[in-house]
Scaffold this active site. Structure first.
Site, PDB file in Angstrom:
ATOM      1  N   ASN A 197       0.396  -1.339  -0.143  1.00 51.82           N
ATOM      2  CA  ASN A 197       0.327   0.270   0.157  1.00 51.82           C
ATOM      3  C   ASN A 197       1.065   1.083   0.147  1.00 51.82           C
ATOM      4  O   ASN A 197       1.819   1.171  -0.437  1.00 51.82           O
ATOM      5  CB  ASN A 197      -1.239   0.281   1.508  1.00 51.82           C
ATOM      6  N   LYS A 246      10.040 -16.294 -10.505  1.00 54.89           N
ATOM      7  CA  LYS A 246       9.963 -15.344 -11.061  1.00 54.89           C
ATOM      8  C   LYS A 246       8.305 -16.193 -11.480  1.00 54.89           C
ATOM      9  O   LYS A 246       8.684 -17.291 -12.302  1.00 54.89           O
ATOM     10  CB  LYS A 246      10.494 -14.588 -11.976  1.00 54.89           C
ATOM     11  N   PRO A 282      -3.961 -12.298   9.965  1.00 56.08           N
ATOM     12  CA  PRO A 282      -4.491 -12.106  10.932  1.00 56.08           C
ATOM     13  C   PRO A 282      -4.898 -10.483  11.278  1.00 56.08           C
ATOM     14  O   PRO A 282      -4.275  -9.865  10.363  1.00 56.08           O
ATOM     15  CB  PRO A 282      -3.183 -12.572  11.772  1.00 56.08           C
ATOM     16  N   ILE A 296      -4.592  -8.260  13.334  1.00 56.17           N
ATOM     17  CA  ILE A 296      -3.698  -8.182  14.535  1.00 56.17           C
ATOM     18  C   ILE A 296      -3.905  -7.189  15.952  1.00 56.17           C
ATOM     19  O   ILE A 296      -4.606  -7.566  16.948  1.00 56.17           O
ATOM     20  CB  ILE A 296      -2.040  -7.359  13.804  1.00 56.17           C
ATOM     21  N   LEU A 297      -4.676  -5.911  15.519  1.00 50.50           N
ATOM     22  CA  LEU A 297      -5.339  -5.408  16.460  1.00 50.50           C
ATOM     23  C   LEU A 297      -6.916  -5.768  17.204  1.00 50.50           C
ATOM     24  O   LEU A 297      -6.852  -5.411  18.459  1.00 50.50           O
ATOM     25  CB  LEU A 297      -5.838  -3.580  15.796  1.00 50.50           C
ATOM     26  N   PHE A 317      -5.392   3.494  14.224  1.00 52.08           N
ATOM     27  CA  PHE A 317      -5.511   4.162  13.441  1.00 52.08           C
ATOM     28  C   PHE A 317      -6.529   3.679  12.713  1.00 52.08           C
ATOM     29  O   PHE A 317      -7.042   2.410  11.948  1.00 52.08           O
ATOM     30  CB  PHE A 317      -4.103   4.454  12.290  1.00 52.08           C
TER      31      PHE A 317
END
Length: 406
Positions: free
Chosen positions: A211, A290, A306, A308-309, A324
């Site tokens: 991202n 590749k 997973p 995580i938060l 966030f």
């Protein structure tokens, strides 16, 4: 603040950003510092010596052959008196002089004579900053112990866009405060985990999903928490940033790696600030070689990473948990749902589509949503200033918890 009565030499050279040093002078003077201004001849083309004299309430030193006191050699006296020397803005010219031991004016002779720490805050055109001669000179200064205050990125006065903007006065001030307040502050004794940056989910040895996160917000938070006395561990995805001094840094690539590093440190953490933009999904299979292109479309099966938060919220005992929410619409609604569903104490929300408030910018426009219903909204601020507001919010959360426990 132990900035009070510290002698700080601000060396101003010939760049358009010299006005920012005037702001820094005012901030330091208000904090009780003994601020002495040294100016190059070129600096006076951008800002007058009288401005600095008025702000510092001290004479400005701009000529090595003029002694303000007959019984003192000014550059030696200043060099001996200094607790810290900061060159801001530092042009390519002054950086080259310092790197090669040239002493032909008030600033360069004083710097050669001092045993105080020297910090250098470059400010120049992006092409000048990236020129091999300048980068070599910067590396040479680092090798002899000078600290670099990295310039920011954005629109420069010359019209170019890139790295070369003088760090904001607030950020430099916070660095100074941290230097003179090491191992002090309201978060002393607190162990805090901060996650930052993007993650990368490999498709093959040369491709990955990721991202746009730069890590700037998380790195600024780590610095702000350190400045307030915390023991900080920064778990960072790939980011082209220099981490703050005196912060433990753990580098990871994938979401699974971040998950492992966070979870094994979580039991000993007093708080977690999870600002990293992790990938929700990863390829089910990663090729060892590749993947070659072929006729027709390519399908890559993805599996969930997973959360995580959410898992941190489920396992939370006495930790304070801050998340966030980087959204593109319905920011408040999504932030409040995330705050509740993941058992957070606070969430920082922003709209990444707003101008100057996205992943790559040096600024952000955020709202803090607290578990008990309180909200705080901030106008566009530098990410360093946002980080300081977050650090203050965390201090308040600790204080509220301690009062509740009593």
């Amino acid at each position: 603040m132990s900035i009070k009565n510290k002698c700080i030499l601000l060396c101003v050279t010939g760049g358009i950003a010299a006005y920012k040093t005037a702001i820094l002078t005012s901030m330091l003077k208000k904090a009780g510092a003994d601020v002495r201004i040294l100016m190059s001849r070129s600096a006076k083309h951008f800002i007058g010596a009288s401005t600095f004299q008025g702000l510092s309430r001290e004479p400005v030193y701009d000529d090595i052959f003029i002694e303000h006191q007959a019984d003192q050699i000014a550059h030696i006296d200043l060099a001996d008196r200094a607790d810290l020397v900061i060159v801001a803005p530092a042009t390519a010219n002054i950086i080259g002089k310092m790197a090669n031991g040239i002493a032909d004016d008030m600033i360069t002779t004083t710097i050669l004579a001092t045993k105080a720490p020297v910090w250098v805050a470059p400010a120049m055109n992006v092409n000048m900053y990236q020129h091999p001669a300048v980068t070599q000179n910067i590396e040479r200064l680092k090798s002899i112990g000078y600290k670099m205050i990295e310039p920011g990125e954005g629109l420069l006065a010359c019209g170019w866009v890139g790295q070369g903007r003088l760090a904001e006065p607030e950020a430099i001030y916070q660095m100074i405060a941290a230097y003179f307040n090491q191992n002090q502050g309201p978060l002393k004794g607190k162990n805090i985990l901060v996650t930052a940056g993007p993650t990368r989910e490999s498709i093959d040895p040369v491709r990955y999903f990721s991202n746009y996160s730069s890590g700037k917000m998380g790195y600024a938070i780590a610095q702000a928490l350190r400045d307030k006395g915390a023991d900080v561990t920064l778990i960072s995805g790939p980011a082209q940033l220099t981490p703050p001094d005196d912060v433990e840094v753990v580098y990871i690539e994938s979401t699974l790696e971040m998950y492992e590093e966070v979870m094994k440190r979580y039991p000993k953490a007093d708080a977690v600030v999870k600002s990293a933009a992790v990938s929700d999904y990863r390829p089910k299979h990663t090729s060892q070689h590749k993947v070659k292109k072929s006729e027709g479309p390519v399908t890559i099966e993805m599996v969930r990473n997973p959360d995580i938060l959410k898992e941190l919220g489920e396992k939370k005992e006495q930790q304070i948990l801050i998340g966030f929410a980087a959204e593109t619409r319905d920011v408040a609604d999504y932030a409040k749902k995330k705050l509740e569903n993941k058992n957070l104490d606070m969430i920082v929300a922003n709209n990444v589509l707003e101008a100057d408030a996205g992943f790559q910018s040096d600024t952000n426009r955020v709202t803090f949503f607290y578990r008990h219903g309180k909200t705080e909204s901030f106008e566009l601020l530098s990410k360093n200033v946002v980080a300081n507001h977050l650090a203050d919010a965390l201090i308040s959360l600790f204080e509220e918890r301690e009062q509740h426990d009593c």
